[in-house]
Design a protein around this motif. Structure first.
Motif, PDB file in Angstrom:
ATOM      1  N   SER A  88      10.670  -6.887 -21.539  1.00  0.00           N
ATOM      2  CA  SER A  88       9.458  -6.118 -21.843  1.00  0.00           C
ATOM      3  C   SER A  88       9.756  -5.178 -23.010  1.00  0.00           C
ATOM      4  N   ARG A  89       8.693  -4.578 -23.563  1.00  0.00           N
ATOM      5  CA  ARG A  89       8.886  -3.628 -24.670  1.00  0.00           C
ATOM      6  C   ARG A  89       9.731  -2.436 -24.216  1.00  0.00           C
ATOM      7  N   GLY A  90       9.502  -1.968 -23.003  1.00  0.00           N
ATOM      8  CA  GLY A  90      10.271  -0.835 -22.503  1.00  0.00           C
ATOM      9  C   GLY A  90      11.742  -1.166 -22.345  1.00  0.00           C
ATOM     10  N   MET A  91      12.041  -2.361 -21.856  1.00  0.00           N
ATOM     11  CA  MET A  91      13.438  -2.791 -21.722  1.00  0.00           C
ATOM     12  C   MET A  91      14.109  -2.868 -23.088  1.00  0.00           C
ATOM     13  N   LYS A  92      13.380  -3.367 -24.078  1.00  0.00           N
ATOM     14  CA  LYS A  92      13.941  -3.454 -25.424  1.00  0.00           C
ATOM     15  C   LYS A  92      14.221  -2.071 -26.001  1.00  0.00           C
ATOM     16  N   GLN A  93      13.326  -1.103 -25.740  1.00  0.00           N
ATOM     17  CA  GLN A  93      13.560   0.250 -26.243  1.00  0.00           C
ATOM     18  C   GLN A  93      14.789   0.862 -25.583  1.00  0.00           C
ATOM     19  N   ALA A 133       3.718   2.809 -28.127  1.00  0.00           N
ATOM     20  CA  ALA A 133       3.292   1.466 -27.673  1.00  0.00           C
ATOM     21  C   ALA A 133       3.868   1.080 -26.320  1.00  0.00           C
ATOM     22  N   LEU A 134       4.467   2.036 -25.600  1.00  0.00           N
ATOM     23  CA  LEU A 134       4.962   1.731 -24.258  1.00  0.00           C
ATOM     24  C   LEU A 134       3.915   2.101 -23.214  1.00  0.00           C
ATOM     25  N   ASP A 135       3.930   1.386 -22.095  1.00  0.00           N
ATOM     26  CA  ASP A 135       3.062   1.763 -20.984  1.00  0.00           C
ATOM     27  C   ASP A 135       3.678   2.983 -20.282  1.00  0.00           C
ATOM     28  N   PRO A 136       2.949   3.628 -19.367  1.00  0.00           N
ATOM     29  CA  PRO A 136       3.472   4.858 -18.736  1.00  0.00           C
ATOM     30  C   PRO A 136       4.829   4.687 -18.066  1.00  0.00           C
ATOM     31  N   ILE A 137       5.066   3.546 -17.420  1.00  0.00           N
ATOM     32  CA  ILE A 137       6.356   3.331 -16.764  1.00  0.00           C
ATOM     33  C   ILE A 137       7.469   3.206 -17.803  1.00  0.00           C
ATOM     34  N   GLY A 138       7.202   2.447 -18.876  1.00  0.00           N
ATOM     35  CA  GLY A 138       8.187   2.298 -19.942  1.00  0.00           C
ATOM     36  C   GLY A 138       8.497   3.621 -20.612  1.00  0.00           C
ATOM     37  N   ARG A 139       7.463   4.440 -20.847  1.00  0.00           N
ATOM     38  CA  ARG A 139       7.672   5.761 -21.459  1.00  0.00           C
ATOM     39  C   ARG A 139       8.530   6.629 -20.566  1.00  0.00           C
ATOM     40  N   LYS A 140       8.240   6.634 -19.271  1.00  0.00           N
ATOM     41  CA  LYS A 140       9.026   7.452 -18.343  1.00  0.00           C
ATOM     42  C   LYS A 140      10.488   7.026 -18.348  1.00  0.00           C
TER      43      LYS A 140
END
Length: 309
Positions: A136-141, A164-171
């Protein structure tokens, strides 16, 4: 105070137009420094100059006391950098990519294996066998931050890591940044005010290539009034707002809808004492009265508004 990054009169001009206009910054060692500004303010240009990816029109960038324009690879090796859109080899796994990144820095194999495992664990990617193309984008970040730390940098530069991350990815990403507090100096470029308020110690506000202010977040809030009063009334809201604006404890007074009034205040107790009397004097009905601390968003909007006026 030990300074990790110092920027003096830094200017970058493209076709006669200033992308950065003589900006000054001082970043204390071990801090999480928020570089805040709207899209197009010049944040990415500043990061390219700090990393030495491009040269300034004028001015100086000093990293760990060394002029970046004259420094050799030994100083650049002390930097970690995550661009706004990091690139990966999608066919690799995370451990393979970490070993690849570490090899570019010449990290010894025995150190690299241990460090890569530790960093992937801290990124929540330990034991993940999926190839990066399936992330996912969050995993890549999170992987991007881990690889930016593979050389154990003294200064970590992050360009919009939560955009561009969803709330879970941002957290997840913010938790990872916060976990690095005190272990390295972090320069966190973003346009998301809530992210800066959550993890940063100090903030600089950039707009149209100029630094409007730099200060610790509590100090910045204190300059603009530490509290705000929100209220909702029936009738006479315009006249009541005008009366509140005349009180010695009142700062900016704003109206959002028909019956709502919001004011920054220097003395919340005096405001809470005076407002009910003003409501009665103006024959209004008080539905709601709340006091709270001013947020970074209000400060940011005030600064940008002043700069554009």
């Amino acid at each position: 105070m030990t300074v990790a990054l110092e920027v003096s009169a830094l200017t970058k001009t493209y076709n006669g137009k200033h992308a950065l206009d003589a900006i000054d910054l001082t970043v204390e060692e071990g801090s999480i420094f928020g570089f805040l500004g709207p899209n197009g303010a010049g944040k990415t240009t500043a990061l390219r100059l700090i990393t030495g990816l491009t040269r300034p029109t004028s001015g100086v960038v000093r990293v760990l006391g060394h002029d970046v324009a004259r420094a050799g690879n030994a100083v650049r090796a002390q930097l970690g950098f995550l661009p706004d859109v990091p690139a990966f080899y999608d066919w690799m796994t995370a451990p393979e990519f970490m070993r690849f990144a570490g090899g570019l820095f010449g990290v010894e194999r025995s150190v690299l294996t241990q460090r890569a495992g530790m960093l992937l664990d801290s990124a929540g990617l330990g034991g993940v066998t999926t190839r990066i193309g399936g992330y996912s984008r969050g995993m890549k970040q999170r992987l991007g931050i881990a690889q930016a730390l593979i050389n154990a940098p003294q200064l970590l530069l992050l360009d919009e890591p939560t955009s561009a991350l969803d709330p879970i990815g941002r957290k997840d990403v913010l938790d990872m940044i916060d976990s690095l507090r005190g272990r390295t100096t972090i320069f966190f470029s973003t346009h998301i005010l809530g992210d800066v308020e959550r993890v940063c110690d100090t903030v600089a506000v950039l707009d149209r290539g100029r630094v409007l202010t730099q200060a610790p977040i509590p100090e910045l809030k204190a300059r603009y009034g530490t509290h705000k009063i929100s209220m909702e009334v029936t009738g006479s809201a315009d006249a009541l707002a005008a009366a509140i604006a005349q009180r010695p404890w009142a700062g900016a007074v704003t109206r959002e809808n028909v019956g709502s009034i919001e004011a920054t205040v220097t003395d919340v107790r005096a405001a809470q004492h005076d407002i009910p009397r003003l409501v009665v004097d103006h024959k209004a009905g008080l539905i709601r009265l709340e006091a709270g601390e001013i947020g970074l968003e209000e400060v940011f909007l005030d600064l940008i508004g002043e700069a554009h006026s």
